[in-house]
Scaffold this motif. Structure first.
Motif, PDB file in Angstrom:
ATOM      1  N   ILE A 134     -84.524  48.570  52.352  1.00  0.00           N
ATOM      2  CA  ILE A 134     -85.890  48.132  52.038  1.00  0.00           C
ATOM      3  C   ILE A 134     -86.210  48.445  50.585  1.00  0.00           C
ATOM      4  N   MET A 135     -85.773  49.632  50.128  1.00  0.00           N
ATOM      5  CA  MET A 135     -85.967  50.001  48.720  1.00  0.00           C
ATOM      6  C   MET A 135     -85.360  48.956  47.805  1.00  0.00           C
ATOM      7  N   TRP A 138     -87.259  45.556  48.018  1.00  0.00           N
ATOM      8  CA  TRP A 138     -88.586  45.570  47.418  1.00  0.00           C
ATOM      9  C   TRP A 138     -88.505  45.734  45.910  1.00  0.00           C
ATOM     10  N   LEU A 146     -86.639  40.418  49.383  1.00  0.00           N
ATOM     11  CA  LEU A 146     -87.642  41.027  50.253  1.00  0.00           C
ATOM     12  C   LEU A 146     -87.469  40.524  51.689  1.00  0.00           C
ATOM     13  N   MET A 150     -86.562  42.779  54.918  1.00  0.00           N
ATOM     14  CA  MET A 150     -87.415  42.817  56.109  1.00  0.00           C
ATOM     15  C   MET A 150     -86.592  42.539  57.363  1.00  0.00           C
ATOM     16  N   ALA A 153     -84.466  45.499  58.243  1.00  0.00           N
ATOM     17  CA  ALA A 153     -85.222  46.589  58.853  1.00  0.00           C
ATOM     18  C   ALA A 153     -85.506  46.268  60.313  1.00  0.00           C
TER      19      ALA A 153
END
Lengths: 344, 172
Positions: A134-135, A138, A146, A150, A153
């Protein structure tokens, strides 16, 4: 192992350093070999030869050449990216993956740490992988990244449930979370006289547990048919779109390390870990490491094989498979294994 | 050795907590929180509470923080604005009280010197999986079951709410 190192290394810290770096060496050599193998497997399944020229024999040094090329590349950070997080993410990803190897018993003589919570620790520390992804997604400040992050995750959090439940059903049988003790329980040749004493032969439900675990681990390692986080045809490269050079290489290394980790966990939980399949024949600490890595590599090979056999799932199908089939099945299987343990 | 590791984790935890509060960007704040939670897990490990440390990483560091980050990214919040720099009596009093609390805390911390207290051997057994499982499923069986039913009810309720918003079928 530690005593063996102490016998010829002078200082204490050096012993600890060498002791803790052994899995890293294994991972690095394995990653070079596995990327080449993946290309060869892909080639032969598609009726081509794969890399043939670099290095002479069947292009064995193709990955080394690629690595040299990758190191020479410019280190690009997008102008609007969050520089610090963008640069940190690959390292955290690999650290989370590497930290899990601490609890893997590579042979009867080598395990990083004999912590009691063993397998549980592996599950916990690999869940940090999704945070780092995610880091990366983003920080890249890119829509594809992104979206890929997502998806990763969502996928990792969902598929953690069947993985943990199948591991739990194995733990019911073994009664310990320490992987070294789990492996020691599978020593010997008692079952039916010729089959090794592995947990997969323990009861028919263990076979189901292994299939569920393997499917869930494919999703955890983001392999086809669950490679949605980086599906090239819709997301370009997923969370790694903006990465290049060695940082991208680190993500690649993490992915292959994750494959090996899950395969080794599968080998330890179901296929006897470092135990020889022939009872006491070819047994011992060195042969143990050989058997462990061989079993891991066979599972890695099956993962590569599946990549060229199955089409990729859609996002909604992915979630359906997990929540509607895998999770209920794994819970039913858990109850059945518990009943089997109660009756026999 | 343990003292140094404790100091490392404690400093990391405090620094991450400060970073979480002060950073303007919400995603950065959430990532600082991850760092804070993991350092606290390290302190749990020093206290020989293995199970608690692993649970801390698994539940808070992994699952919950991923959901946090999800929500933050979907809300697409902009960076927080600069705090008002206008002077008022309330800020002055608040600052004064803060200084008093900080000096008291520092005084207490300074009065404790030397290394960390040694962990009692009986305490070492408390943090293992066996002890916690034994306590949960033998002594506190009923509360565990009640909690499980409560959680299941909450999950069913959440599903119902989510479904109503999408299709509107349940509402009729």
């Amino acid at each position: 192992m530690q005593q063996f190192l102490e016998s010829f290394l002078p200082a204490g810290p050096l012993v600890v350093f060498v002791f803790s770096i052994i899995p890293l060496m294994i991972i690095l050599v394995y990653a070079l070999f596995a990327i080449w193998l993946e290309r060869k497997v892909a080639g032969h399944i598609q009726d081509r030869l794969g890399p043939m020229h670099t290095g002479g024999w069947h292009g064995w040094s193709q990955t080394i050449a690629d690595l040299v090329k990758m190191i020479q590349k410019e280190d690009i950070v997008p102008a609007k990216a969050d520089r610090f997080l963008f640069k940190m993410a690959p390292f955290i990803a690999f650290a989370a993956s590497y930290a899990a190897f601490v609890a893997i018993p590579f042979s009867s003589g080598y395990i990083g740490s004999m912590i009691d919570v063993g397998i549980f620790y592996i599950v916990a520390i690999t869940s940090l992988l999704s945070v780092s992804i995610i880091m990366a997604g983003w920080a890249s400040n890119n829509k594809w990244s992104l979206l890929g992050a997502m998806r990763t995750a969502a996928q990792t959090v969902s598929y953690e449930v069947p993985t943990v439940v199948t591991i739990l059903s194995v733990i019911i049988v073994t009664g310990t979370l320490n992987l070294m003790e789990v492996t020691e329980m599978q020593t010997g040749n008692a079952f039916l006289g010729f089959l090794p004493n592995w947990l997969i032969f323990h009861s028919p439900f263990m076979v189901i547990a292994f299939v569920l675990f393997f499917i869930a681990s494919l999703a955890e390692a983001h392999r086809v048919p669950f490679d949605l986080p980086e599906s090239e045809s819709e997301l370009v490269g997923g969370y790694q779109t903006e990465y290049s050079g060695m940082r991208w290489g680190l993500f690649m290394l993490t992915e292959y390390a994750d494959m090996l980790l899950l395969s080794l966990v599968g080998a330890t939980l179901f296929f006897g870990g470092w135990n020889s399949p022939f009872g006491s024949f070819m047994d011992g600490p060195v042969w143990g490491a050989f058997w462990m890595l061989l079993k891991g590599m066979i599972l890695v090979f099956v993962m590569m094989w599946l990549r060229w056999t199955l089409p990729r799932l859609r996002v909604d199908q992915l979630m359906n498979v997990c929540w509607k089939y895998l999770i209920p099945l794994s819970f039913v299987n858990l109850v059945l294994i518990a009943l089997w343990e109660m009756i026999f | 050795m343990e003292t140094y590791i404790f100091i490392l984790f404690a400093t990391l935890a405090v620094a991450a907590a400060v970073g979480m509060i002060t950073s303007r960007n919400t995603v950065n704040s959430a990532l600082f929180l991850v760092l804070n939670l993991i350092s606290v897990a390290g302190i749990f490990l020093l206290l020989k509470a293995q199970f608690l440390a692993v649970i801390q990483v698994l539940v808070y560091g992994g699952a919950i923080m991923v959901l946090f980050l999800f929500v933050i990214m979907l809300l697409n919040l902009s960076d927080e604005e600069q705090m008002l720099s206008k002077f008022s009596v309330r800020y002055a009093v608040g600052f004064f009280l803060g200084v008093i609390v900080l000096s008291q805390l520092l005084y207490v911390i300074a009065s404790v010197t030397g290394t960390l207290p040694r962990i009692h051997p009986e305490m070492e057994a408390v943090g293992t999986v066996e002890t916690i499982g034994d306590a949960l499923f033998n002594i506190y069986m009923l509360p565990v079951l009640v909690t499980a039913i409560l959680l299941t009810a909450a999950v069913v309720g959440a599903l119902l709410l989510a479904q109503r918003n999408i299709s509107g079928k349940v509402n009729k």
